[in-house]
Design a protein around this motif. Structure first.
Motif, mmCIF file in Angstrom:
data_model
loop_
_atom_site.group_PDB
_atom_site.id
_atom_site.type_symbol
_atom_site.label_atom_id
_atom_site.label_comp_id
_atom_site.label_asym_id
_atom_site.label_seq_id
_atom_site.Cartn_x
_atom_site.Cartn_y
_atom_site.Cartn_z
ATOM 1 N N LEU A 84 28.586 41.275 33.858
ATOM 2 C CA LEU A 84 29.888 41.424 34.205
ATOM 3 C C LEU A 84 30.048 43.082 34.602
ATOM 4 O O LEU A 84 30.721 43.155 35.487
ATOM 5 N N GLU A 88 31.014 44.155 38.401
ATOM 6 C CA GLU A 88 32.358 45.119 38.279
ATOM 7 C C GLU A 88 32.152 46.311 38.784
ATOM 8 O O GLU A 88 32.798 47.167 39.307
ATOM 9 N N GLN A 91 31.882 45.858 42.359
ATOM 10 C CA GLN A 91 32.966 45.364 43.162
ATOM 11 C C GLN A 91 34.126 45.974 42.970
ATOM 12 O O GLN A 91 35.004 46.172 43.620
ATOM 13 N N GLN A 92 34.394 46.783 41.732
ATOM 14 C CA GLN A 92 35.533 47.300 41.508
ATOM 15 C C GLN A 92 36.218 48.341 42.272
ATOM 16 O O GLN A 92 35.428 49.373 42.553
ATOM 17 N N ILE A 101 40.431 38.807 44.370
ATOM 18 C CA ILE A 101 40.739 38.041 43.181
ATOM 19 C C ILE A 101 40.570 36.611 43.460
ATOM 20 O O ILE A 101 40.934 35.910 44.443
ATOM 21 N N THR A 102 39.622 36.015 42.461
ATOM 22 C CA THR A 102 39.475 34.235 42.725
ATOM 23 C C THR A 102 40.085 33.537 41.433
ATOM 24 O O THR A 102 39.581 33.981 40.492
ATOM 25 N N GLY A 147 31.345 34.369 35.924
ATOM 26 C CA GLY A 147 31.844 35.432 36.841
ATOM 27 C C GLY A 147 32.301 35.164 37.914
ATOM 28 O O GLY A 147 32.488 36.077 39.000
ATOM 29 N N ASP A 150 37.603 34.908 38.586
ATOM 30 C CA ASP A 150 38.362 36.006 37.748
ATOM 31 C C ASP A 150 39.389 35.341 36.833
ATOM 32 O O ASP A 150 39.411 35.929 35.592
ATOM 33 N N LEU A 283 41.099 34.220 31.149
ATOM 34 C CA LEU A 283 39.839 35.338 31.658
ATOM 35 C C LEU A 283 39.305 35.851 30.568
ATOM 36 O O LEU A 283 39.647 35.957 29.495
ATOM 37 N N LYS A 287 37.559 41.366 32.005
ATOM 38 C CA LYS A 287 38.548 41.355 33.198
ATOM 39 C C LYS A 287 39.917 41.993 33.024
ATOM 40 O O LYS A 287 40.241 42.259 34.046
ATOM 41 N N ILE A 290 40.441 45.506 34.568
ATOM 42 C CA ILE A 290 40.439 45.653 36.069
ATOM 43 C C ILE A 290 41.651 45.896 36.559
ATOM 44 O O ILE A 290 42.669 44.929 36.667
ATOM 45 N N ILE A 293 43.374 42.905 38.482
ATOM 46 C CA ILE A 293 43.906 41.703 37.944
ATOM 47 C C ILE A 293 44.855 41.755 36.962
ATOM 48 O O ILE A 293 45.962 40.999 37.078
#
Length: 315
Positions: A84, A88, A91-92, A101-102, A147, A150, A283, A287, A290, A293
């Motif tokens: 994780l 992140e 991607q973060q 965001i999924t 993962g 989100d 979540l 997460k 983030i 999120i």
């Protein structure tokens, strides 16, 4: 990768192991991830065979981790934490209104409010790419654990939430399952016993679905036969229509009935004892940190402050 290690490093077996560690109960763990108890037992035995040691032992009806199980728990949690963090880190984006965001929404939940919110959210924050996956509960949990999503949107029994160490939750709506019928003998009743609902056939969710398991377990706790189902549907709207047009009984979330009551001639009564659940965002705790999120959840709160969930569902 060595063949033995390849068998051991299975995200599915890790998921099953961690769910059993969370609940220390094969039945609850199997219901949570949407598989049968024998299937879960088989997966745990397979993992133990690959490891070469027992991971659990029981004293009476209580389940405990062996020393090997404790090592396995610590190792798997460290692996997930590392994955994780790595994900992140890649991607973060520090900007809270850009990125991806999924959401994974259990297929038995009506998605209208979430879809409408995302349309509204995109108009304000077009740099955030949002994906909704409507899948079964097992897939939601697996995707959350690995993962791939989100946020999950699930019905959750309130008593389970306090036992979750790896997850954070955010309640959307306090809900309950209501009994739906056409029976004139029930008019005026403020609650109904489980035995009274067995006089006619039902239409239900498939037996493997979480809400269906909640209902069936309630009958079993009362030492009653489970309702005879003549049809199975995955969507509440399908069950409502079938029940309304055939006279069969059914049981659906109160939120759904409140939004669609005028579309049929069905009446609703709470069970005694009631079947209460939370509609909840779930979540992983990592997460929560983030920015996008956190911002998304805050905006959803504001969205429901302007107009509540049930009112939006009725539109």
């Amino acid at each position: 990768m060595k063949p033995q290690l390849d068998k051991l490093l299975s995200s599915k077996s890790f998921l099953y192991f961690l769910q059993l560690v969370e609940t220390m109960n094969y039945t609850q763990a199997a219901q949570r991830i949407g598989i049968s108890q024998p299937a879960l037992t088989q997966q745990i035995k397979k993992l133990e065979n690959n490891v070469g040691a027992e991971l659990f032992y029981s004293v009476g009806k209580k389940l405990y981790l062996t020393n090997a199980g404790k090592i396995m728990q610590k190792t798997i949690e460290e692996i997930y934490d590392s994955l994780l963090i790595a994900t992140e880190s890649i991607q973060q984006d520090t900007n809270e209104v850009s990125g991806k965001i999924t959401l994974g929404i259990s297929a038995s939940i009506e998605d209208k409010v979430f879809t409408d919110f995302i349309v509204n959210y995109f108009k304000k924050y077009p740099s955030v790419e949002i994906t909704i996956l409507m899948v079964n509960r097992k897939e939601v949990w697996n995707s959350l654990e690995t993962g791939k999503i989100d946020l999950a949107v699930l019905y959750v029994p309130e008593q389970l939430i306090d036992n979750w160490r790896a997850y954070a939750t955010k309640s959307i709506l306090k809900d309950e399952i209501l009994f739906l019928h056409h029976n004139s003998d029930f008019i005026g009743k403020t609650e109904i016993s489980y035995s009274e609902t067995l006089k006619q056939p039902w239409v239900t969710y498939p037996k493997a679905y979480f809400v269906s398991q909640v209902i069936l377990n309630a009958f079993k706790r009362k030492q009653l036969p489970v309702p005879e189902s003549v049809a199975y549907f995955t969507k509440p709207a399908q069950m409502f229509k079938f029940s309304n047009e055939t006279g069969t009984y059914t049981a659906l979330p109160k939120s759904f009935f409140q939004a669609h009551e005028c579309e049929g001639n069905l009446s609703a009564i709470p069970f005694n004892p009631p079947l209460e659940m939370d509609l909840t965002f779930v979540l992983r705790k990592e997460k929560e940190k983030i920015p996008r999120i956190k911002h998304f959840l805050e905006m959803f709160d504001h969205y429901l402050e302007d107009e509540d969930y049930i009112s939006r569902l009725k539109k």
